[in-house]
Design an enzyme around this catalytic site. Structure first.
Site, PDB file in Angstrom:
ATOM      1  N   HIS A 175       0.917  -1.256  -0.052  1.00 47.34           N
ATOM      2  CA  HIS A 175      -0.035  -0.003  -0.008  1.00 47.34           C
ATOM      3  C   HIS A 175       0.931   1.284  -0.054  1.00 47.34           C
ATOM      4  O   HIS A 175       1.938   1.242   0.542  1.00 47.34           O
ATOM      5  CB  HIS A 175      -0.836   0.048   1.098  1.00 47.34           C
ATOM      6  CG  HIS A 175      -2.059  -1.064   1.213  1.00 47.34           C
ATOM      7  ND1 HIS A 175      -2.548  -1.432   2.460  1.00 47.34           N
ATOM      8  CD2 HIS A 175      -2.460  -1.892   0.158  1.00 47.34           C
ATOM      9  CE1 HIS A 175      -3.349  -2.637   2.018  1.00 47.34           C
ATOM     10  NE2 HIS A 175      -3.260  -2.715   0.633  1.00 47.34           N
ATOM     11  N   PRO A 312      -1.683   0.537 -11.148  1.00 47.80           N
ATOM     12  CA  PRO A 312      -0.080   0.958 -10.933  1.00 47.80           C
ATOM     13  C   PRO A 312       0.948  -0.466 -11.041  1.00 47.80           C
ATOM     14  O   PRO A 312       0.217  -1.436 -11.161  1.00 47.80           O
ATOM     15  CB  PRO A 312      -0.188   1.142  -9.305  1.00 47.80           C
ATOM     16  CG  PRO A 312      -1.461   0.339  -8.980  1.00 47.80           C
ATOM     17  CD  PRO A 312      -2.534   0.274 -10.115  1.00 47.80           C
ATOM     18  N   LEU A 313       1.998  -0.041 -11.434  1.00 46.04           N
ATOM     19  CA  LEU A 313       3.007  -1.040 -11.912  1.00 46.04           C
ATOM     20  C   LEU A 313       4.121  -1.087 -10.672  1.00 46.04           C
ATOM     21  O   LEU A 313       3.948  -2.563 -10.214  1.00 46.04           O
ATOM     22  CB  LEU A 313       3.543  -0.692 -13.290  1.00 46.04           C
ATOM     23  CG  LEU A 313       2.608  -0.758 -14.361  1.00 46.04           C
ATOM     24  CD1 LEU A 313       3.156  -0.318 -15.778  1.00 46.04           C
ATOM     25  CD2 LEU A 313       2.010  -2.330 -14.675  1.00 46.04           C
ATOM     26  N   MET A 315       7.021   1.255  -8.067  1.00 48.44           N
ATOM     27  CA  MET A 315       7.252   2.894  -7.854  1.00 48.44           C
ATOM     28  C   MET A 315       8.106   3.604  -8.807  1.00 48.44           C
ATOM     29  O   MET A 315       8.070   4.774  -8.647  1.00 48.44           O
ATOM     30  CB  MET A 315       7.891   2.700  -6.413  1.00 48.44           C
ATOM     31  CG  MET A 315       9.360   2.199  -6.339  1.00 48.44           C
ATOM     32  SD  MET A 315      10.160   2.230  -4.754  1.00 48.44           S
ATOM     33  CE  MET A 315       9.125   1.204  -3.686  1.00 48.44           C
ATOM     34  N   HIS A 336      -4.337  -5.629 -12.000  1.00 59.81           N
ATOM     35  CA  HIS A 336      -4.593  -4.577 -11.118  1.00 59.81           C
ATOM     36  C   HIS A 336      -3.011  -4.053 -10.641  1.00 59.81           C
ATOM     37  O   HIS A 336      -2.905  -3.281  -9.944  1.00 59.81           O
ATOM     38  CB  HIS A 336      -5.272  -5.007  -9.576  1.00 59.81           C
ATOM     39  CG  HIS A 336      -4.167  -5.959  -8.789  1.00 59.81           C
ATOM     40  ND1 HIS A 336      -3.454  -6.878  -9.132  1.00 59.81           N
ATOM     41  CD2 HIS A 336      -4.019  -5.702  -7.440  1.00 59.81           C
ATOM     42  CE1 HIS A 336      -2.810  -7.214  -7.925  1.00 59.81           C
ATOM     43  NE2 HIS A 336      -2.948  -6.579  -7.260  1.00 59.81           N
ATOM     44  N   GLY A 337      -2.003  -4.619 -11.411  1.00 60.06           N
ATOM     45  CA  GLY A 337      -0.663  -4.101 -11.280  1.00 60.06           C
ATOM     46  C   GLY A 337       0.160  -5.188 -11.805  1.00 60.06           C
ATOM     47  O   GLY A 337       0.062  -5.640 -13.292  1.00 60.06           O
ATOM     48  N   ALA A 338       1.402  -5.370 -11.308  1.00 64.80           N
ATOM     49  CA  ALA A 338       2.524  -5.923 -12.167  1.00 64.80           C
ATOM     50  C   ALA A 338       2.663  -7.597 -11.381  1.00 64.80           C
ATOM     51  O   ALA A 338       3.150  -8.378 -11.986  1.00 64.80           O
ATOM     52  CB  ALA A 338       3.827  -5.247 -12.087  1.00 64.80           C
ATOM     53  N   GLY A 339       2.163  -7.652 -10.344  1.00 65.08           N
ATOM     54  CA  GLY A 339       2.399  -8.917  -9.774  1.00 65.08           C
ATOM     55  C   GLY A 339       3.724  -9.329  -9.404  1.00 65.08           C
ATOM     56  O   GLY A 339       4.871  -8.677  -9.811  1.00 65.08           O
TER      57      GLY A 339
END
Length: 428
Positions: A175, A312-313, A315, A336-339
């Site tokens: 988060h 988001p991927l 930072m 939902h992101g890069a995993g």
């Protein structure tokens, strides 16, 4: 029978003759949509593990369809645990284990009207909110519209204190608060990522208890982590309402953090929206669509859908602003992101001292990377995640979402490795 004047003995005799109809597991799993490419050995190992879980999961009798996103990775060791990046459609069933304890994990963005110093925005975030375990010392009132629902719902009863304590706070792990610039206009944007904190965790525990109790009777073959609540029963209706209350709380929690930052920096809002990516949705076909770390990508997935969502991927990469595509084979979901391809502990173990150098290089490149507790969490560095370019390529290849803009990174805050300095570790 009692209303008809029957005796207790007659009622008991009838009950003893009632044999419950047990719902068996499927002999083999249903096919599912697979939108996960694997090129490297690590990616292939991850994909094999995801497939093993999905093959077992798709034997659960309530599931009618399933899909795997490009960011998929296992989320537990028990076989048949829904992976992160997994989505399933279920008939008359809500599975608490399919949304897990981080109910309504979500992302929200505020785009400011005037230019600003990204570091000044991050400073404001650090002042107004709290990252990591526990809640705020200074409770924010009122919490949010809908608090009256707590006392009326058995799944939420007595959780008002938790809701109040954690309101206006962020979580730990992955988060974050991220500040960047909109690629199209250069405007400053703030993105927050968190779920429903302790409130959602407590609802999940109560939901799992009810689900296991129900499934042990009607489908004892089904593993406990795949248990469900019958959606059209009394408990199912109560649980569905509780999920909506927690969704409202989480949306309001993002909003209050953004509002406090806006007040701190004195910069008006030009645009704002949000979306959940770890929740349960009901579509027009009546099925319940569970997205475990999967972004809804169909119009009207919720009453407040404005046609855009955030992916988001990591930072050091842009956050994608995407429009819906509603791909049938993916059940209408996008990643939902890069995993991850490896667990946090394995990544730390295999990369060691190189991680400190990676963080230093990011900071030297101009990114303002912060840890709220003061100790960096190296398991959240970009190297811990799948290749962002590959995930983006798979989103395009499989037409899961349409990128309409990007938020390019300036800096971010996470809780950091707060456990390293935790009191129980000091004592040990």
């Amino acid at each position: 029978m009692r209303a008809a004047g029957e005796s207790d003995d007659a009622i008991l005799a009838r009950l003893r003759n009632l044999a419950p109809v047990e719902i068996p597991m499927r002999a083999t799993g249903l096919p599912y949509g697979l939108f996960l490419d694997a090129g490297t050995p690590a990616e292939r190992a991850n994909a094999d593990a995801v497939a093993a879980h999905m093959d077992a999961l798709m034997r659960v009798p309530t599931i009618k369809a399933g899909a795997v996103m490009p960011d998929a990775c296992p989320s537990g060791s028990q076989i048949g645990t829904i992976p992160v990046g997994g989505a399933v459609a279920c008939e008359n069933a809500i599975h608490p284990g399919f949304h897990s304890s981080d109910i309504c994990c979500s992302v929200a963005v505020t785009i400011f009207k005037r230019d600003d110093d990204p570091s000044r925005v991050l400073d404001a975030v650090q002042r107004v909110t709290h990252f990591g375990p526990g809640g705020r010392a200074d409770a924010i009132r009122p919490v949010f519209e809908g608090t009256e629902a707590f006392s009326d719902n058995p799944f939420l009863k007595d959780l008002e204190t938790v809701a109040l304590k954690h309101f206006g706070s962020q979580g730990d792990g992955n988060h974050f608060a991220y500040v960047g610039r909109l690629k199209s206009t250069g405007q400053i944007a703030l993105v927050t990522h968190h779920g429903s904190r302790g409130l959602g965790a407590q609802l999940y525990k109560r939901g799992m208890t009810a689900a296991r109790r129900h499934t042990a009777i009607v489908a004892p073959e089904v593993p406990a982590h795949n248990a469900w609540i019958e959606a059209d029963g009394r408990e199912g209706r109560d649980y569905w309402r509780a999920l909506q209350v927690v969704r409202s709380w989480t949306k309001a929690n993002h909003a209050i953090i953004h509002a406090m930052v806006r007040e701190e920096i004195g910069n008006p809002v030009d645009d704002a929206f949000w979306n959940e990516h770890n929740f349960v949705f009901q579509r027009d076909d009546g099925l319940f669509y569970h997205g475990k770390g999967a972004t809804p990508s169909w119009s009207g997935y919720a009453a407040d859908d404005d046609g855009r969502t955030l992916i988001p991927l990591n930072m050091s990469e842009p956050i994608l602003i995407v429009a819906h595509r509603d791909r049938e084979g993916s059940l209408g979901f996008a990643p939902h992101g890069a995993g991850r391809n490896a667990s946090r502990s394995r990544h730390l173990r295999e990369n060691g001292d190189a991680l400190a150098a990676e963080l230093a290089a990011l900071q030297a490149s101009g990114l303002d990377i912060r840890s709220y507790c003061g100790i960096p969490d190296h398991s959240e560095l970009p190297s811990a995640y799948k290749d962002a370019a590959s995930v983006r390529a798979q989103i395009a290849k499989y037409d899961l979402a349409q990128v309409v803009d990007e938020i390019e990174p300036c800096g971010s805050i996470m809780a950091g490795d707060w456990e390293r300095d935790a009191p129980w570790r000091k004592g040990r």
